[in-house]
Design an enzyme around this catalytic site. Structure first.
Site, mmCIF file in Angstrom:
data_model
loop_
_atom_site.group_PDB
_atom_site.id
_atom_site.type_symbol
_atom_site.label_atom_id
_atom_site.label_comp_id
_atom_site.label_asym_id
_atom_site.label_seq_id
_atom_site.Cartn_x
_atom_site.Cartn_y
_atom_site.Cartn_z
ATOM 1 N N ARG A 146 0.848 -1.198 0.000
ATOM 2 C CA ARG A 146 0.000 0.000 0.000
ATOM 3 C C ARG A 146 0.884 1.249 0.000
ATOM 4 O O ARG A 146 0.566 2.257 -0.613
ATOM 5 C CB ARG A 146 -0.979 -0.004 1.184
ATOM 6 C CG ARG A 146 -1.770 1.287 1.310
ATOM 7 C CD ARG A 146 -3.105 1.169 2.064
ATOM 8 N NE ARG A 146 -3.083 0.269 3.192
ATOM 9 C CZ ARG A 146 -2.453 0.504 4.351
ATOM 10 N NH1 ARG A 146 -1.792 1.631 4.536
ATOM 11 N NH2 ARG A 146 -2.500 -0.391 5.327
ATOM 12 N N TYR A 186 -16.810 15.652 -15.915
ATOM 13 C CA TYR A 186 -17.255 14.258 -15.923
ATOM 14 C C TYR A 186 -18.303 14.094 -14.804
ATOM 15 O O TYR A 186 -18.108 14.604 -13.693
ATOM 16 C CB TYR A 186 -16.045 13.332 -15.713
ATOM 17 C CG TYR A 186 -16.460 11.926 -15.393
ATOM 18 C CD1 TYR A 186 -17.282 11.201 -16.268
ATOM 19 C CD2 TYR A 186 -16.069 11.311 -14.205
ATOM 20 C CE1 TYR A 186 -17.694 9.910 -15.957
ATOM 21 C CE2 TYR A 186 -16.470 10.017 -13.898
ATOM 22 C CZ TYR A 186 -17.287 9.324 -14.780
ATOM 23 O OH TYR A 186 -17.699 8.061 -14.471
ATOM 24 N N ASP A 193 -7.576 18.309 -14.595
ATOM 25 C CA ASP A 193 -7.896 16.963 -15.074
ATOM 26 C C ASP A 193 -7.505 16.939 -16.557
ATOM 27 O O ASP A 193 -8.183 17.534 -17.399
ATOM 28 C CB ASP A 193 -9.395 16.687 -14.875
ATOM 29 C CG ASP A 193 -9.793 15.277 -15.295
ATOM 30 O OD1 ASP A 193 -9.102 14.699 -16.162
ATOM 31 O OD2 ASP A 193 -10.805 14.763 -14.784
ATOM 32 N N LYS A 250 -8.161 5.814 -19.395
ATOM 33 C CA LYS A 250 -8.463 6.298 -20.745
ATOM 34 C C LYS A 250 -7.221 6.259 -21.629
ATOM 35 O O LYS A 250 -6.691 5.198 -21.875
ATOM 36 C CB LYS A 250 -9.077 7.698 -20.630
ATOM 37 C CG LYS A 250 -10.171 7.811 -19.542
ATOM 38 C CD LYS A 250 -11.395 7.019 -19.896
ATOM 39 C CE LYS A 250 -12.406 6.771 -18.798
ATOM 40 N NZ LYS A 250 -12.469 7.544 -17.623
HETATM 41 O O1 P1T Z 1 -13.456 6.205 -14.272
HETATM 42 P P1 P1T Z 1 -12.282 6.682 -13.488
HETATM 43 O O2 P1T Z 1 -10.988 6.083 -13.891
HETATM 44 O O3 P1T Z 1 -12.528 6.639 -12.007
HETATM 45 O O4 P1T Z 1 -12.097 8.249 -13.882
HETATM 46 C C1 P1T Z 1 -13.063 9.227 -13.671
HETATM 47 C C2 P1T Z 1 -12.932 10.325 -14.669
HETATM 48 C C3 P1T Z 1 -12.307 11.510 -14.316
HETATM 49 N N1 P1T Z 1 -12.149 12.528 -15.186
HETATM 50 C C4 P1T Z 1 -12.593 12.439 -16.454
HETATM 51 C C5 P1T Z 1 -12.404 13.584 -17.396
HETATM 52 C C6 P1T Z 1 -13.221 11.271 -16.893
HETATM 53 O O5 P1T Z 1 -13.643 11.210 -18.162
HETATM 54 C C7 P1T Z 1 -13.418 10.193 -15.981
HETATM 55 C C8 P1T Z 1 -14.128 8.947 -16.381
HETATM 56 N N2 P1T Z 1 -14.966 9.098 -17.493
HETATM 57 C C9 P1T Z 1 -15.725 8.134 -18.055
HETATM 58 C C10 P1T Z 1 -15.853 6.891 -17.581
HETATM 59 C C11 P1T Z 1 -16.448 8.553 -19.291
HETATM 60 O O6 P1T Z 1 -16.894 7.702 -20.090
HETATM 61 O O7 P1T Z 1 -16.547 9.759 -19.500
#
Ligand code: P1T
Length: 382
Positions: free
Chosen positions: A46, A98, A172, A197
């Site tokens: 961790r 998001y 972000d 992503k």
């Molecule tokens: O899904 P996660 O890895 O927890 O990330 C969240 C997140 C944060 N910031 C942005 C700009 C994002 O697009 C996302 C996650 N977005 C999707 C799952 C989507 O399809 O837009």
């Protein structure tokens, strides 16, 4: 090192005992100690794991930072940043985010006493007007998900730092990736990614990233990551590191295909409006051109027939584009923000900014462009 070399070599060294070019997947939770407190730098996974360390060093390198942190999801990376704040502190965030980020801010952190203002960050004045003596964090998403709004990272950072050097600017950078823009070099303090992503790039993991360039901030974030516990596992760290090695070649194709699709859609008689910062008439095209190397592979659009049925007809009929949440993988995806990624935003808020039934978001992959275009053409004609 230049960026295209950093994706492959940034922060990396060959494994010491065998010379292995890729870091092994250290699938372990704990490490032997020769005497209590005497160990080889690793105690418990961790706190740190060698495969994760290799990835975190690469994270730092690709964003021009000094420290990187890998989390179990993008949202847990955001959660870590917010946990630096205290009750009563104020956060200014963009009005198009998001859906999960908005949900975390309003449904989790408001109840712990943080205060949020959501403003349109395409205008720097909206940020300066919202700053108060209690502002501790300015949260930018640029380009935004799903409306592709662009905020001027450099100008916003200047305005924020003039108000208080202790106010953090976090970006972000999920949609742009460091291939297109590097916020730490534009004045931001923290870069965040949903590494799920483009960084991972193959739709095979869920992960978050934070990158910083300040020692004290890195210490604080590491403490929260360790004490909170939302760390990335070794297998996912290996996959993310492998993905990042091709980030620059993938992004180049995402950008080429994204541009071709945006141009196809804007000239299509069934399409009302296309959201793509590469167009001259995009409200923030100038800023996008200044701070981004190219315009990415995300394109949103609205059909002329603004009914939900027309949107669903299109969404149910694409064949190469898969109807799915997420983005940034090699394969093209299509998404309906209202019912999928942004369903957690209350309807009045969604409607205010334009997330309506007719809005469709494409994550343009790196397939052959002719196959992508003919798929869109046939789905638009259903
Ligand atoms: O899904 P996660 O890895 O927890 O990330 C969240 C997140 C944060 N910031 C942005 C700009 C994002 O697009 C996302 C996650 N977005 C999707 C799952 C989507 O399809 O837009």
């Amino acid at each position: 090192m230049n960026f295209n070399t950093k994706t492959i070599h940034g922060g990396q060294k060959h494994e010491e005992t065998t010379g292995s070019v890729m870091p092994p997947i250290f699938q372990t939770s704990t490490y032997a100690q020769s005497s209590p407190g005497t160990h080889k730098g690793y105690e418990y996974s961790r706190a740190a794991n060698p495969t994760r360390t290799a990835l975190e060093n690469n994270f730092a390198a690709i964003e021009n930072g000094t420290h990187g942190f890998a989390f179990s999801s993008g949202l847990s990376a955001i959660d870590c940043v917010l946990k630096m704040l205290n009750p009563g502190d104020e956060v200014i965030a963009g009005d198009d985010l998001y859906g999960g980020t908005y949900r975390m801010f309003t449904r989790m952190f408001e109840k712990y006493g943080l205060k949020f203002q959501f403003v349109d960050m395409t205008h720097v004045e909206n940020v300066s007007k919202a700053l108060t003596n209690d502002t501790k964090l300015v949260w930018l998403e640029t380009p935004t998900n799903p409306l592709m709004k662009v905020a001027d990272i450099e100008e916003i950072s200047k305005v924020v730092k003039a108000k208080g050097s202790n106010i953090l600017v976090a970006v972000d950078n999920t949609f742009a990736t460091p291939y297109l823009q590097q916020p730490l070099s534009l004045g931001a303090d923290i870069v965040m990614h949903s590494a799920t992503k483009y960084l991972g790039g193959h739709s095979d993991l869920v992960m978050g990233a934070l990158m910083v360039k300040d020692e004290k901030l890195a210490e604080e974030l590491h403490f929260i990551q360790f004490a909170g516990g939302a760390v990335a596992g070794p297998m996912d760290s290996f996959l993310a590191l492998r993905g990042i090695k091709t980030l620059h070649v993938r992004m180049q194709r995402h950008c080429e295909n994204g541009k071709a699709i945006a141009e196809f859609l804007v000239n299509h008689n069934k399409v009302k409006e296309v959201y793509y910062p590469g167009f001259d008439n995009h409200p923030s095209h100038k800023v996008a051109k200044k701070q981004m190397k190219d315009f990415g592979g995300m394109v949103s659009f609205r059909l002329k027939d603004e009914s939900k049925e027309a949107a669903f007809r299109f969404l149910e009929n694409t064949k190469v584009f898969t109807l799915a949440e997420s983005l940034g993988g090699v394969e093209s995806l299509v998404n309906h923000p209202v019912t999928m990624t942004h369903a957690s935003i209350p309807e009045p808020e969604r409607l205010k900014i334009g997330i309506t039934d007719s809005l469709i978001r494409l994550s343009v992959g790196i397939e052959d462009i002719d196959d992508l275009l003919s798929d869109l053409e046939q789905a638009l004609n259903q």
